[in-house]
Design an enzyme around this catalytic site. Sequence first.
Site, PDB file in Angstrom:
ATOM      1  N   TYR A 167       0.851  -1.201   0.000  1.00  0.00           N
ATOM      2  CA  TYR A 167       0.000   0.000   0.000  1.00  0.00           C
ATOM      3  C   TYR A 167       0.889   1.253   0.000  1.00  0.00           C
ATOM      4  O   TYR A 167       0.647   2.201  -0.768  1.00  0.00           O
ATOM      5  CB  TYR A 167      -0.890  -0.054   1.232  1.00  0.00           C
ATOM      6  CG  TYR A 167      -1.808   1.130   1.449  1.00  0.00           C
ATOM      7  CD1 TYR A 167      -2.943   1.316   0.666  1.00  0.00           C
ATOM      8  CD2 TYR A 167      -1.555   2.046   2.477  1.00  0.00           C
ATOM      9  CE1 TYR A 167      -3.804   2.389   0.895  1.00  0.00           C
ATOM     10  CE2 TYR A 167      -2.412   3.112   2.714  1.00  0.00           C
ATOM     11  CZ  TYR A 167      -3.525   3.278   1.921  1.00  0.00           C
ATOM     12  OH  TYR A 167      -4.374   4.344   2.148  1.00  0.00           O
ATOM     13  N   LYS A 171       1.008   4.163  -2.810  1.00  0.00           N
ATOM     14  CA  LYS A 171       0.647   5.553  -2.502  1.00  0.00           C
ATOM     15  C   LYS A 171       1.821   6.493  -2.741  1.00  0.00           C
ATOM     16  O   LYS A 171       1.626   7.637  -3.170  1.00  0.00           O
ATOM     17  CB  LYS A 171       0.123   5.654  -1.063  1.00  0.00           C
ATOM     18  CG  LYS A 171      -1.216   4.942  -0.841  1.00  0.00           C
ATOM     19  CD  LYS A 171      -2.338   5.522  -1.702  1.00  0.00           C
ATOM     20  CE  LYS A 171      -3.718   5.042  -1.283  1.00  0.00           C
ATOM     21  NZ  LYS A 171      -4.778   5.532  -2.171  1.00  0.00           N
TER      22      LYS A 171
HETATM   23  N1  LIG Z   1      -9.459   6.666   5.775  1.00  0.00           N
HETATM   24  C1  LIG Z   1      -8.193   6.886   6.015  1.00  0.00           C
HETATM   25  O1  LIG Z   1      -7.777   6.977   7.186  1.00  0.00           O
HETATM   26  C2  LIG Z   1      -7.227   7.051   4.860  1.00  0.00           C
HETATM   27  C3  LIG Z   1      -5.906   7.414   5.133  1.00  0.00           C
HETATM   28  C4  LIG Z   1      -5.011   7.569   4.096  1.00  0.00           C
HETATM   29  C5  LIG Z   1      -5.437   7.390   2.784  1.00  0.00           C
HETATM   30  N2  LIG Z   1      -6.708   7.018   2.526  1.00  0.00           N
HETATM   31  C6  LIG Z   1      -7.118   6.827   1.130  1.00  0.00           C
HETATM   32  O2  LIG Z   1      -8.333   7.516   0.894  1.00  0.00           O
HETATM   33  C7  LIG Z   1      -9.091   6.843  -0.112  1.00  0.00           C
HETATM   34  C8  LIG Z   1     -10.491   6.575   0.420  1.00  0.00           C
HETATM   35  O3  LIG Z   1     -10.357   5.769   1.568  1.00  0.00           O
HETATM   36  P1  LIG Z   1     -11.577   5.392   2.526  1.00  0.00           P
HETATM   37  O4  LIG Z   1     -11.055   5.415   3.895  1.00  0.00           O
HETATM   38  O5  LIG Z   1     -12.774   6.175   2.172  1.00  0.00           O
HETATM   39  O6  LIG Z   1     -11.772   3.862   2.092  1.00  0.00           O
HETATM   40  P2  LIG Z   1     -13.084   2.943   2.145  1.00  0.00           P
HETATM   41  O7  LIG Z   1     -14.070   3.479   3.121  1.00  0.00           O
HETATM   42  O8  LIG Z   1     -12.586   1.560   2.341  1.00  0.00           O
HETATM   43  O9  LIG Z   1     -13.681   3.095   0.684  1.00  0.00           O
HETATM   44  C9  LIG Z   1     -12.962   2.591  -0.402  1.00  0.00           C
HETATM   45  C10 LIG Z   1     -13.752   2.848  -1.666  1.00  0.00           C
HETATM   46  O10 LIG Z   1     -13.053   2.229  -2.759  1.00  0.00           O
HETATM   47  C11 LIG Z   1     -13.969   1.354  -3.439  1.00  0.00           C
HETATM   48  N3  LIG Z   1     -13.249   0.188  -3.964  1.00  0.00           N
HETATM   49  C12 LIG Z   1     -12.573  -0.756  -3.257  1.00  0.00           C
HETATM   50  N4  LIG Z   1     -12.095  -1.711  -4.074  1.00  0.00           N
HETATM   51  C13 LIG Z   1     -12.493  -1.363  -5.337  1.00  0.00           C
HETATM   52  C14 LIG Z   1     -12.343  -1.961  -6.617  1.00  0.00           C
HETATM   53  N5  LIG Z   1     -11.675  -3.123  -6.787  1.00  0.00           N
HETATM   54  N6  LIG Z   1     -12.861  -1.323  -7.695  1.00  0.00           N
HETATM   55  C15 LIG Z   1     -13.549  -0.157  -7.543  1.00  0.00           C
HETATM   56  N7  LIG Z   1     -13.729   0.458  -6.367  1.00  0.00           N
HETATM   57  C16 LIG Z   1     -13.218  -0.149  -5.264  1.00  0.00           C
HETATM   58  C17 LIG Z   1     -14.983   0.960  -2.364  1.00  0.00           C
HETATM   59  O11 LIG Z   1     -16.245   0.601  -2.888  1.00  0.00           O
HETATM   60  P3  LIG Z   1     -16.715  -0.902  -3.223  1.00  0.00           P
HETATM   61  O12 LIG Z   1     -16.313  -1.768  -2.092  1.00  0.00           O
HETATM   62  O13 LIG Z   1     -18.188  -0.760  -3.399  1.00  0.00           O
HETATM   63  O14 LIG Z   1     -16.024  -1.236  -4.492  1.00  0.00           O
HETATM   64  C18 LIG Z   1     -15.139   2.258  -1.606  1.00  0.00           C
HETATM   65  O15 LIG Z   1     -16.054   3.108  -2.273  1.00  0.00           O
HETATM   66  C19 LIG Z   1      -8.307   5.565  -0.440  1.00  0.00           C
HETATM   67  O16 LIG Z   1      -7.526   5.776  -1.592  1.00  0.00           O
HETATM   68  C20 LIG Z   1      -7.412   5.378   0.770  1.00  0.00           C
HETATM   69  O17 LIG Z   1      -6.251   4.653   0.470  1.00  0.00           O
HETATM   70  C21 LIG Z   1      -7.627   6.853   3.541  1.00  0.00           C
END
Ligand SMILES: NC(=O)c1ccc[n+]([C@@H]2O[C@H](COP(=O)([O-])OP(=O)(O)OC[C@H]3O[C@@H](n4cnc5c(N)ncnc54)[C@H](OP(=O)(O)O)[C@@H]3O)[C@@H](O)[C@H]2O)c1
Length: 299
Positions: A167, A171
Amino acid sequence: MTATAPVGMSSSAVLGTGRVALVTGASRGIGPLIAREVARAGGHVVLSARSAEDLRAVTSGLTAAGADVSFLPADLTSPGASQALVTEVERRHGGIDLLVNNAGGDPLREFHAMTIEENLRTLELNLVAPVALAHAALGGMLSRGRGHVVNISAMAGRVAFPYTEVYAAAKDGLIGFTRVLRNDYHARGVSASVIILGAIRGSGQGQRMLDEAAMKANAFMAPADSVAKAVVKAVRRDRAEVVVMPGPARLLRAVMDYFPALGPAVSRASGANASMKTIIDLREARQGPRASGLASAGR
Ligand SMILES: NC(=O)c1ccc[n+]([C@@H]2O[C@H](COP(=O)([O-])OP(=O)(O)OC[C@H]3O[C@@H](n4cnc5c(N)ncnc54)[C@H](OP(=O)(O)O)[C@@H]3O)[C@@H](O)[C@H]2O)c1
């Protein structure tokens, strides 16, 4: 397209009436908040993710709040899915002005405990798919002389966050990809920004981990809606990079970039190693060791 747009002005025209945005990862977590904020700026927003039902619910909620949105389901780890998604959005809406590569996630399992195929799926979702989507959308953006790609990255690699080897690679890769994309296409009207997230509270994978382990958010976590605001700000002001982290954590990032060997000591001293191991053990106890793969990433 030859160079026409002045530097720093290229992206201001991608938001607003008549413009079209594609936001991936918009079925849950931070994505719906990004879609809402982009829709508030005007224009049409297409939400994408795998789950049609979740997308339908998010789209209905946003529409009820007055947003102009629609959805298209896609599994971005399927071969050809990124090109097919872009082609379909262009066919339905005439083009894509703003692409927000937000879909992503991490299985949170130990590197050696996953097969290489499982590890490579993390790379597919977090790096290969954003690159493929940008590649597919770029031709249309260049032909119209306007476009902006926003990539959602993470601090994972910068701060040696535990159990995120692949990951973190993905990133950090997105940061380099965004910088060069911006360099190469800015003068032709297409810009790129990367939003580098620390841990996020209120929604998304970070909050779900806290909930699972009955832990509380700490002072280093930023609220989820600040990510959405950062996306729109990055586009409006045409920023190369925006870091979403509360104040002291930015300093930590700078220090860690300067002294990368500090990573393991900071992860140990901050309790990150122990907390993440607790969550991995909890998930494995509840679901079995093979059950927390990327299919359930960040759930
Ligand atoms: N939350 C944090 O603390 C955090 C920190 C650093 C970076 N980020 C980054 O922020 C972004 C959003 O994170 P989040 O926390 O909102 O994650 P999340 O709640 O797990 O949501 C992930 C999203 O990606 C979609 N997804 C997953 N696998 C997929 C696939 N194979 N094809 C298409 N869509 C897919 C999921 O929908 P489906 O399951 O319906 O496909 C969901 O809409 C990500 O890039 C993550 O790495 C988050």
